[in-house]
Scaffold this motif. Structure first.
Motif, short mmCIF file in Angstrom:
data_model
loop_
_atom_site.label_atom_id
_atom_site.label_comp_id
_atom_site.label_asym_id
_atom_site.label_seq_id
_atom_site.Cartn_x
_atom_site.Cartn_y
_atom_site.Cartn_z
N LYS B 79 0.82 -1.21 0.00
CA LYS B 79 0.00 0.00 0.00
C LYS B 79 0.85 1.26 0.00
O LYS B 79 0.37 2.33 -0.32
CB LYS B 79 -0.93 -0.01 1.22
CG LYS B 79 -2.05 -1.04 1.09
CD LYS B 79 -3.06 -0.84 2.18
CE LYS B 79 -3.50 -2.14 2.79
NZ LYS B 79 -4.27 -1.92 4.01
N ARG B 80 2.12 1.12 0.39
CA ARG B 80 3.01 2.27 0.35
C ARG B 80 3.40 2.60 -1.09
O ARG B 80 3.68 3.75 -1.42
CB ARG B 80 4.26 1.97 1.19
CG ARG B 80 4.90 3.19 1.78
CD ARG B 80 5.83 2.83 2.91
NE ARG B 80 5.14 2.75 4.18
CZ ARG B 80 5.52 1.97 5.19
NH1 ARG B 80 6.59 1.19 5.05
NH2 ARG B 80 4.86 1.96 6.31
N ASN B 100 -8.12 17.37 3.45
CA ASN B 100 -8.29 15.98 3.06
C ASN B 100 -6.95 15.36 2.67
O ASN B 100 -6.63 14.25 3.08
CB ASN B 100 -9.28 15.87 1.90
CG ASN B 100 -10.70 15.61 2.37
OD1 ASN B 100 -10.99 14.56 2.91
ND2 ASN B 100 -11.57 16.59 2.19
N TYR B 103 -4.60 14.69 5.57
CA TYR B 103 -4.87 13.43 6.28
C TYR B 103 -4.19 12.26 5.57
O TYR B 103 -3.52 11.44 6.21
CB TYR B 103 -6.38 13.23 6.37
CG TYR B 103 -6.83 12.08 7.23
CD1 TYR B 103 -6.14 11.74 8.39
CD2 TYR B 103 -7.95 11.34 6.90
CE1 TYR B 103 -6.58 10.69 9.19
CE2 TYR B 103 -8.39 10.29 7.69
CZ TYR B 103 -7.70 9.97 8.84
OH TYR B 103 -8.12 8.94 9.62
N THR B 104 -4.36 12.21 4.24
CA THR B 104 -3.72 11.14 3.47
C THR B 104 -2.20 11.18 3.66
O THR B 104 -1.56 10.15 3.86
CB THR B 104 -4.05 11.30 1.98
OG1 THR B 104 -5.45 11.36 1.84
CG2 THR B 104 -3.53 10.11 1.18
N ALA B 106 -0.56 12.36 6.18
CA ALA B 106 -0.22 11.90 7.53
C ALA B 106 -0.30 10.38 7.62
O ALA B 106 0.55 9.74 8.23
CB ALA B 106 -1.17 12.53 8.54
N LEU B 107 -1.32 9.80 6.98
CA LEU B 107 -1.47 8.35 7.01
C LEU B 107 -0.31 7.67 6.30
O LEU B 107 0.03 6.53 6.59
CB LEU B 107 -2.79 7.93 6.37
CG LEU B 107 -4.05 8.28 7.16
CD1 LEU B 107 -5.29 7.99 6.35
CD2 LEU B 107 -4.10 7.52 8.47
N ASN B 108 0.29 8.39 5.35
CA ASN B 108 1.43 7.83 4.64
C ASN B 108 2.75 8.16 5.33
O ASN B 108 3.82 7.91 4.78
CB ASN B 108 1.45 8.33 3.19
CG ASN B 108 0.48 7.56 2.33
OD1 ASN B 108 0.75 6.42 1.98
ND2 ASN B 108 -0.66 8.15 2.02
N GLY B 109 2.66 8.78 6.49
CA GLY B 109 3.85 9.03 7.28
C GLY B 109 4.71 10.17 6.79
O GLY B 109 5.90 10.24 7.09
N ASP B 151 -4.80 12.63 -4.53
CA ASP B 151 -4.71 11.82 -3.32
C ASP B 151 -3.81 10.60 -3.55
O ASP B 151 -3.08 10.19 -2.66
CB ASP B 151 -6.15 11.38 -2.96
CG ASP B 151 -6.24 10.71 -1.61
OD1 ASP B 151 -6.01 11.41 -0.62
OD2 ASP B 151 -6.52 9.51 -1.58
N LYS B 155 1.50 9.92 -2.36
CA LYS B 155 2.44 8.94 -1.82
C LYS B 155 3.51 8.55 -2.83
O LYS B 155 4.29 7.65 -2.56
CB LYS B 155 1.67 7.71 -1.31
CG LYS B 155 0.87 6.99 -2.36
CD LYS B 155 0.41 5.65 -1.83
CE LYS B 155 -0.98 5.71 -1.23
NZ LYS B 155 -1.54 4.42 -0.94
#
Lengths: 316, 312
Positions: B79-80, B100, B103-104, B106-109, B151, B155
């Motif tokens: 998923k990374r 929005n 948040y994405t 942050a979720l991806n670090g 979005d 990443k």
């Protein structure tokens, strides 16, 4: 771990800034302050020279105009807060089509549910602590008697058990938000269950107790005590009974055992006014209730955890 | 055909829901930097395949490697590197576009500074920079879809999977989305495009796979599939002439660029690499025959698709 923190931060921000929560907060603050105001007016009449814990009376006295005390008010409102924070936790993500996008991010799936639960729990903690602080502060000003060390510890216990009670309703409503795909269904279902457990459980327990051990005015004390015990045990299915009993022991040191009838019997038969229980003894008595409440919360949370992490993400 | 390194490989990949087999023994290879079109009717198993690629759904059996990882056991690593834009993507309506994406990120670090830079970059790529502080509730479908692509780009994925990115979008929006996708392939990203909009697929995809009832029934470049299903040549020309003599057929066969000539039911069916109708007409007249009608069509993906799907 970073995934959990990101979810937690976002959910906490959402919770604290949502209109739903702000309205609830305003309502609860107003109702809480009103309760304590009325109580402070009538507290003098309930206190005499022998009263030991005066400050804590703030939380236990029910006013003349207001039929209920502060703990009763808490036991009514905390479930509403828990339900409001959790009932749409997962199914709103699904219906807004955010869920598959969210789960495609490099986080473990449990981070979503853990983050949401922790954020809800933090919100409840903020609410309970601030409310008790406001109420205590107000009370201090109005009656002018500072709390003793033991009273402070008892209030901390009260805060802790209130948060735990909120955690149960939060976990339950999150569970329903996973089980039911529509937010309206899960909201209605949790509220229905709350009404059942809160308002009807005492009647149901009474009915079953009286059917199994019938009592009338000619019954022996022994039979009446048995009936009372059975009824209590049945009503302990409801977390609000568990909460109520724990709070009673913590905040009414004079009342000791939650079984009021047995208490009365012992008072009448011995002719002595009981000495207040020490904090340690209070905690010992409430231990089963406390553990039951923790266990109920843990069961709800682990069922939702399993359901959510095992769930297949489907295209539709 | 250049043999670039493969980025997704599957062998006999199968997914069953109870008795229903959603994906049956799928064997598929997707190479680095290509745009792969995944086609098929509704319920053919495209989305299930995509969900398995991401490790969101567990395969019943078979082998699957995405960027060298097993999506089931190394889901986080997959998923990374893989970005996914679901069909009819949703965002948090009470947040702005930037929030929005925050948040994405942050979720991806991504760190805060890194995220800010990256969000500016991807919003610029999809042309939403002026709208970055608008609430999502004010976004049109096309804008949401473009934000969905942003979005995915946050990443920096090696593979991007788009499920129906152009459905329900106005022509201008489609143009923008297709050009963003082409730009991604130029930057060595692989793109998997699942869509029913076959003319959009034809414009951007280098290779396509057609699925029907859980099977992959075809996997090749559009050109090769066209040759395999519709015969040689890019154009199909049908000529009605009277009489059709052997001399006429021979003369047409000698025209430059003619790939095949057949006579079926008194109609000449000609495959050619270019539009040579004028030369064919001359050949017919020169050989004392009369052309009474002539039709030309370019082969398209729709024909190929319908042929494969109908066969099932």
């Amino acid at each position: 771990m970073s995934g959990l923190m990101s979810v937690f931060r976002k959910e906490l921000t959402d919770n604290l800034s949502s209109k739903r929560f702000l309205i609830l907060l305003a309502l609860i603050y107003l109702a809480g302050i009103a309760t304590i105001y009325v109580v402070a007016q009538s507290i003098r009449s309930s206190v005499d020279a022998n009263t030991q814990f005066i400050f804590i009376r703030l939380f236990t006295t029910s006013g003349e105009d207001l039929p209920f005390s502060f703990p009763f008010f808490m036991s009514l409102f905390i479930p509403i807060v828990g339900i409001a924070l959790g009932f749409d936790a997962i199914n709103s993500e699904r219906s807004s089509r955010n869920l598959s996008r969210l789960l495609a991010q490099p986080i473990y799936r449990d981070a979503v549910i853990n983050g949401k639960f922790l954020a809800g729990l933090t919100t409840i903690t903020i609410l309970v602590v601030s409310l008790v602080a406001i109420v205590s502060g107000m009370g201090l000003r109005m009656i002018g008697i500072p709390p003793g060390a033991e009273e402070i510890l008892r209030i901390f216990g009260f805060i802790f058990i209130s948060i735990l009670y909120g955690a149960f309703w939060l976990a339950l409503s999150i569970l329903f938000s996973i089980v039911f795909k529509r937010t309206a269904t899960s909201a209605l279902f949790t509220i229905a269950l709350w009404i059942l457990l809160f308002f009807f459980m005492p009647f149901i327990a009474n009915g079953i107790g009286n059917a199994m051990i019938p009592v009338n005015e000619n019954s022996t004390l022994e039979l009446a005590a048995k009936n009372d015990e059975l009824t209590r045990n049945i009503s302990r299915i409801s977390p609000s009974t568990l909460y109520g009993e724990t709070v009673q022991v913590l905040l009414y040191p004079e009342m000791g055992n939650p079984s009021a009838l047995l208490m009365m019997i012992s008072i009448y038969s011995s002719g002595l006014i009981p000495r207040p229980l020490s904090l340690l003894q209070s905690l010992l008595i409430t231990w089963p209730q406390l553990v039951s409440l923790i266990a109920l919360t843990a069961i709800c949370f682990s069922v939702s955890y399993i359901l959510f992490t095992r769930e297949e993400i489907r295209s539709t | 055909m250049s043999q670039a390194t493969s980025i997704i490989e599957s062998k006999d990949l199968t997914k069953r829901y109870g008795n229903f087999t959603a994906v049956d023994k799928l064997t598929l290879t997707i190479r680095e930097g290509e745009i792969f079109g995944l086609l098929g009717p509704n319920g053919a198993g495209k989305t299930t395949t995509i969900l398995m690629l991401l490790g969101l759904t567990e395969p019943t059996s078979g082998m699957l490697k995405v960027c060298g990882y097993d999506p089931l056991h190394e889901a986080i690593k997959v998923k990374r590197t893989v970005g996914y834009l679901p069909e009819r993507v949703g965002f948090y309506e009470d947040l702005t576009a930037r929030q929005n994406l925050d948040y994405t990120a942050a979720l991806n670090g991504l760190s805060h500074a890194e995220a800010e830079r990256k969000i500016d970059e991807v919003l610029d790529t999809v042309g939403l920079k002026p709208k970055s502080d608008q609430l999502l509730s004010q976004f049109s479908l096309g804008m949401k879809q473009r934000l969905g692509i942003a979005d995915v780009l946050i990443k920096n994925p090696k593979v991007a999977i788009f499920d129906e990115p152009t459905s329900g979008i106005d022509p201008e929006g489609v143009e923008q989305i297709l050009s963003i996708i082409l730009g991604m392939a130029k930057r060595k990203m692989s793109v998997i495009l699942s869509s029913h909009q076959l003319h959009h697929v034809q414009r951007v995809c280098s290779r396509v796979g057609i699925m029907a009832k859980g099977h992959l029934v075809a996997e090749d470049s559009i050109e090769n599939l066209g040759k395999a299903t519709l015969g040689e040549g890019k154009f199909r020309i049908e000529v009605q002439a009277a009489p059709i003599t052997e001399k006429v057929v021979q003369a047409i066969k000698h025209i430059k660029g003619i790939a095949s000539v057949e006579v079926i039911d008194n109609v000449l069916k000609i495959g050619s690499e270019s539009d040579v109708r004028n030369l064919i007409a001359r050949a017919i007249i020169d050989n004392d025959s009369l052309a009474t009608g002539m039709k030309i069509e370019e082969y398209n993906l729709e024909k190929i698709y319908l042929k494969y799907v109908k066969e099932q």
